[in-house]
Enzyme design. Structure first.
Site, PDB file in Angstrom:
ATOM      1  N   HIS A  47      -2.440  -0.893  -3.468  1.00 24.95           N
ATOM      2  CA  HIS A  47      -3.549   0.029  -3.221  1.00 24.95           C
ATOM      3  C   HIS A  47      -3.278   1.332  -3.968  1.00 24.95           C
ATOM      4  O   HIS A  47      -2.301   2.032  -3.671  1.00 24.95           O
ATOM      5  CB  HIS A  47      -3.694   0.320  -1.733  1.00 24.95           C
ATOM      6  CG  HIS A  47      -3.991  -0.904  -0.919  1.00 24.95           C
ATOM      7  ND1 HIS A  47      -3.822  -0.935   0.440  1.00 24.95           N
ATOM      8  CD2 HIS A  47      -4.460  -2.127  -1.263  1.00 24.95           C
ATOM      9  CE1 HIS A  47      -4.163  -2.127   0.899  1.00 24.95           C
ATOM     10  NE2 HIS A  47      -4.551  -2.868  -0.122  1.00 24.95           N
ATOM     11  N   SER A  80       0.856  -1.182   0.000  1.00 26.46           N
ATOM     12  CA  SER A  80       0.000   0.000   0.000  1.00 26.46           C
ATOM     13  C   SER A  80       0.898   1.240   0.000  1.00 26.46           C
ATOM     14  O   SER A  80       1.713   1.395  -0.905  1.00 26.46           O
ATOM     15  CB  SER A  80      -0.947  -0.024   1.205  1.00 26.46           C
ATOM     16  OG  SER A  80      -1.868   1.039   1.133  1.00 26.46           O
ATOM     17  N   ASP A 122      -4.602  -4.636   5.821  1.00 24.47           N
ATOM     18  CA  ASP A 122      -4.884  -5.476   4.663  1.00 24.47           C
ATOM     19  C   ASP A 122      -3.736  -6.444   4.386  1.00 24.47           C
ATOM     20  O   ASP A 122      -2.573  -6.056   4.378  1.00 24.47           O
ATOM     21  CB  ASP A 122      -5.128  -4.612   3.420  1.00 24.47           C
ATOM     22  CG  ASP A 122      -5.598  -5.447   2.242  1.00 24.47           C
ATOM     23  OD1 ASP A 122      -6.388  -6.381   2.458  1.00 24.47           O
ATOM     24  OD2 ASP A 122      -5.167  -5.169   1.108  1.00 24.47           O
TER      25      ASP A 122
END
Length: 359
Positions: A205, A178, A297
């Protein structure tokens, strides 16, 4: 926060967007890179919104100087989502995120784009960036305590070794990242040679409009072919498959599947979904790598892979821009080992060597 933008019209638009959000306050507006560097010392902003096409010194140099002198979270605000070369280079220089510029209040999705911009600025304003302490050659910032990396004696953990003493056979690699991920992914993929024997699945992401350009950009820094994952594809060794924008990517029955199911951990695509599908599809022959990122995540997905015997790696806190995601996996017991970023590609090469004997 400090807004760095040379267009007076866009300055007013960004000021309007940011000032309308009670979570944010504009501390100043700079029209050039030089002015921005002077204003940072005076205003001490929590976050910088940066346009990279600037008169005088450009956004790349501004980013590099900020990260060397007074490291701050930088959000690149890009007007052309089709040309990823510019914002990607800024991310490599140390920027933490790239978002789409609202452009005009007349566009149909103005409210959505404006809300996403403000949300990213709020999130990044809470990141405490410090100078990187591990490795003098690296200019990449780290966040959180600078813990020492693990030893470098070259030994493979027992989880990588089969009963005959040779390296286990693996069939696929999953990489999830991310915030700070583009530079981390580029570093790993740059070090994997053409002919790498496994397919590589990537979840990063990033806003959906940027994903096609992001995959193209990764292809320019990697010897491996890089493409967006498509439903029904059969993964091929030595190819990188990037999850497309706003879709989960799964590996199901030896083929890639895309899903518009709800967000997981606030993300779509989600690393959780990819890792869980790899746990089901590859079992003990999968490799999962969880890199820098805010939130959780991928953490539980890496646990699922670990439980079925897969080899799992979490990026070490000494190099992760934000250690929250890999730290979650470590806290939950989902990582076979923690590795600093500059050792991840080398470990993947060890794990996929045909003739490497365990030390």
């Amino acid at each position: 926060m400090l807004v760095v933008e040379d267009s007076p019209v866009i300055q007013q638009l960004l000021s309007h967007v940011i000032s309308a959000d009670p979570r944010l306050e504009v501390a100043g507006i700079a029209s050039s890179g030089e002015q921005a560097l002077r204003m940072i010392e005076r205003t001490a902003p929590d976050v910088v919104s940066l346009d990279i096409r600037l008169p005088g010194i450009d956004g790349f140099e501004v980013t590099s100087r900020i990260m060397r002198q007074t490291p701050l979270p930088i959000v690149v605000v890009a007007s052309d989502v089709r040309d990823l070369d510019i914002p990607m280079r800024a991310l490599q220089a140390g920027a933490l995120a790239v978002v789409e510029k609202p452009g005009s209040m007349a566009r149909a999705d103005y409210q959505t784009v404006a809300h996403h911009l403000c949300t990213q600025l709020v999130i990044m304003s809470q990141v405490k960036v410090i100078r990187h302490r591990i490795g003098a050659r690296s200019a990449k910032p780290a966040v959180g305590p600078a813990a020492e990396p693990p030893s470098q004696d070259g030994r493979l953990p027992e989880a990588a070794v089969a009963a005959d003493g040779r390296v286990r056979r693996f069939r696929a690699v999953g990489l999830v990242a991310s915030t700070g991920g583009p530079a981390a992914l580029a570093k790993i993929l740059r070090e994997l040679p053409a002919g790498f024997p496994l397919p590589v699945f990537v979840v990063q992401h990033m806003g959906a409009p940027f994903m096609a350009g992001f995959a193209n950009w990764l292809g320019t820094v990697s010897a491996l072919p890089v493409r967006l994952g498509e439903a029904g594809m059969s993964p091929r060794p030595g190819t990188v498959y990037v999850a497309p924008g706003d879709r989960h990517m799964l590996v199901d029955g030896g083929t890639i599947r895309l899903s518009a199911d709800p967000m997981v951990c606030g993300q779509r695509p989600s690393g959780e979904v990819l890792f869980q599908s790899m746990a089901r599809g590859y079992g003990a022959s999968g490799i999962g790598v969880l890199l820098t990122g805010m939130g959780e995540d991928g953490g539980r997905g890496l646990v699922d892979m670990h439980r079925v015997g897969a080899y799992t790696i979490a990026e070490h806190a000494s190099t992760a821009v934000i250690h929250s995601m890999p730290g979650t996996a470590v806290r939950l017991g989902g990582a076979v080992e923690e590795l600093p970023l500059d050792r991840v590609a080398g470990r993947l090469l060890q794990l996929t060597s045909d003739d490497k004997m365990a030390s």
